[in-house]
Write a protein that holds these residues in place. Structure first.
Motif, PDB file in Angstrom:
ATOM      1  N   ASP A 100      42.964  30.134  42.019  1.00 55.03           N
ATOM      2  CA  ASP A 100      43.239  31.554  42.176  1.00 55.03           C
ATOM      3  C   ASP A 100      42.852  32.304  40.902  1.00 55.03           C
ATOM      4  O   ASP A 100      43.670  32.504  40.013  1.00 55.03           O
ATOM      5  N   THR A 101      41.608  32.721  40.845  1.00 59.58           N
ATOM      6  CA  THR A 101      41.124  33.488  39.715  1.00 59.58           C
ATOM      7  C   THR A 101      39.975  34.371  40.170  1.00 59.58           C
ATOM      8  O   THR A 101      39.258  34.044  41.111  1.00 59.58           O
ATOM      9  N   SER A 102      39.823  35.489  39.470  1.00 62.62           N
ATOM     10  CA  SER A 102      38.685  36.352  39.748  1.00 62.62           C
ATOM     11  C   SER A 102      37.579  36.135  38.717  1.00 62.62           C
ATOM     12  O   SER A 102      36.501  36.704  38.846  1.00 62.62           O
ATOM     13  N   ALA A 103      37.837  35.308  37.734  1.00 67.07           N
ATOM     14  CA  ALA A 103      36.827  35.036  36.721  1.00 67.07           C
ATOM     15  C   ALA A 103      35.599  34.402  37.360  1.00 67.07           C
ATOM     16  O   ALA A 103      35.725  33.474  38.152  1.00 67.07           O
ATOM     17  N   GLY A 104      34.442  34.915  37.017  1.00 67.89           N
ATOM     18  CA  GLY A 104      33.201  34.353  37.534  1.00 67.89           C
ATOM     19  C   GLY A 104      33.038  34.493  39.025  1.00 67.89           C
ATOM     20  O   GLY A 104      32.415  33.632  39.665  1.00 67.89           O
ATOM     21  N   TYR A 105      33.568  35.560  39.581  1.00 70.65           N
ATOM     22  CA  TYR A 105      33.582  35.687  41.050  1.00 70.65           C
ATOM     23  C   TYR A 105      32.188  35.818  41.640  1.00 70.65           C
ATOM     24  O   TYR A 105      31.993  35.568  42.823  1.00 70.65           O
ATOM     25  N   SER A 106      31.222  36.239  40.869  1.00 66.18           N
ATOM     26  CA  SER A 106      29.874  36.427  41.413  1.00 66.18           C
ATOM     27  C   SER A 106      28.983  35.196  41.245  1.00 66.18           C
ATOM     28  O   SER A 106      27.817  35.218  41.651  1.00 66.18           O
ATOM     29  N   ASN A 107      29.536  34.144  40.666  1.00 67.59           N
ATOM     30  CA  ASN A 107      28.772  32.927  40.416  1.00 67.59           C
ATOM     31  C   ASN A 107      29.001  31.939  41.552  1.00 67.59           C
ATOM     32  O   ASN A 107      30.105  31.438  41.754  1.00 67.59           O
ATOM     33  N   ALA A 108      27.936  31.641  42.299  1.00 64.45           N
ATOM     34  CA  ALA A 108      28.077  30.733  43.443  1.00 64.45           C
ATOM     35  C   ALA A 108      28.585  29.360  43.019  1.00 64.45           C
ATOM     36  O   ALA A 108      29.249  28.673  43.807  1.00 64.45           O
TER      37      ALA A 108
END
Length: 124
Positions: A100-108
């Protein structure tokens, strides 16, 4: 065994709308980020949108046109795509993270589970 099963997609004219759905099984993802990526021919997989709890993030290219939502009771995530453009043509993938984290959300590479992919084709 975790599975993400996608539905929706297809062929639409430019300016039209499509809806993608992703149903998760084997685990409850209500507390974890779920998102959508896409991959056009000859291009790398790119981030489209993600939802974590009630917060959403979008790629600049789809902001204002696409909406991501989730139904925790059904363990599903949906991508409503409006004002589709030819450039949106791609295979779309549902994805989920196991932390549960939003860190690096755009990294597949930060996503642990993937759907089977759904073709979206937008004609001019």
């Amino acid at each position: 065994q975790v599975q993400l099963v996608q539905s929706g997609g297809g062929l639409v004219q430019a300016g039209g709308s499509l809806r993608l759905s992703c149903a998760a099984s084997g685990r409850t993802f209500s507390s974890y980020p779920m998102g959508w990526f896409r991959q056009a021919p000859g291009k790398e997989r790119e981030f489209v949108a993600v939802i974590r709890w009630s917060r959403t993030y979008y790629a600049d290219s789809v902001k204002g046109r696409f909406t991501i939502s989730r139904d925790n009771a059904k363990n599903t995530v949906t991508l409503q795509m409006n004002s589709l453009q030819h450039e949106d043509t791609a295979v779309y993938y549902c994805a989920a993270r196991q932390i549960d984290t939003s860190a690096g959300y755009s990294n597949a590479g930060n996503y642990n589970y993937w759907g089977q992919g759904t073709q979206v084709t937008v004609s001019n």
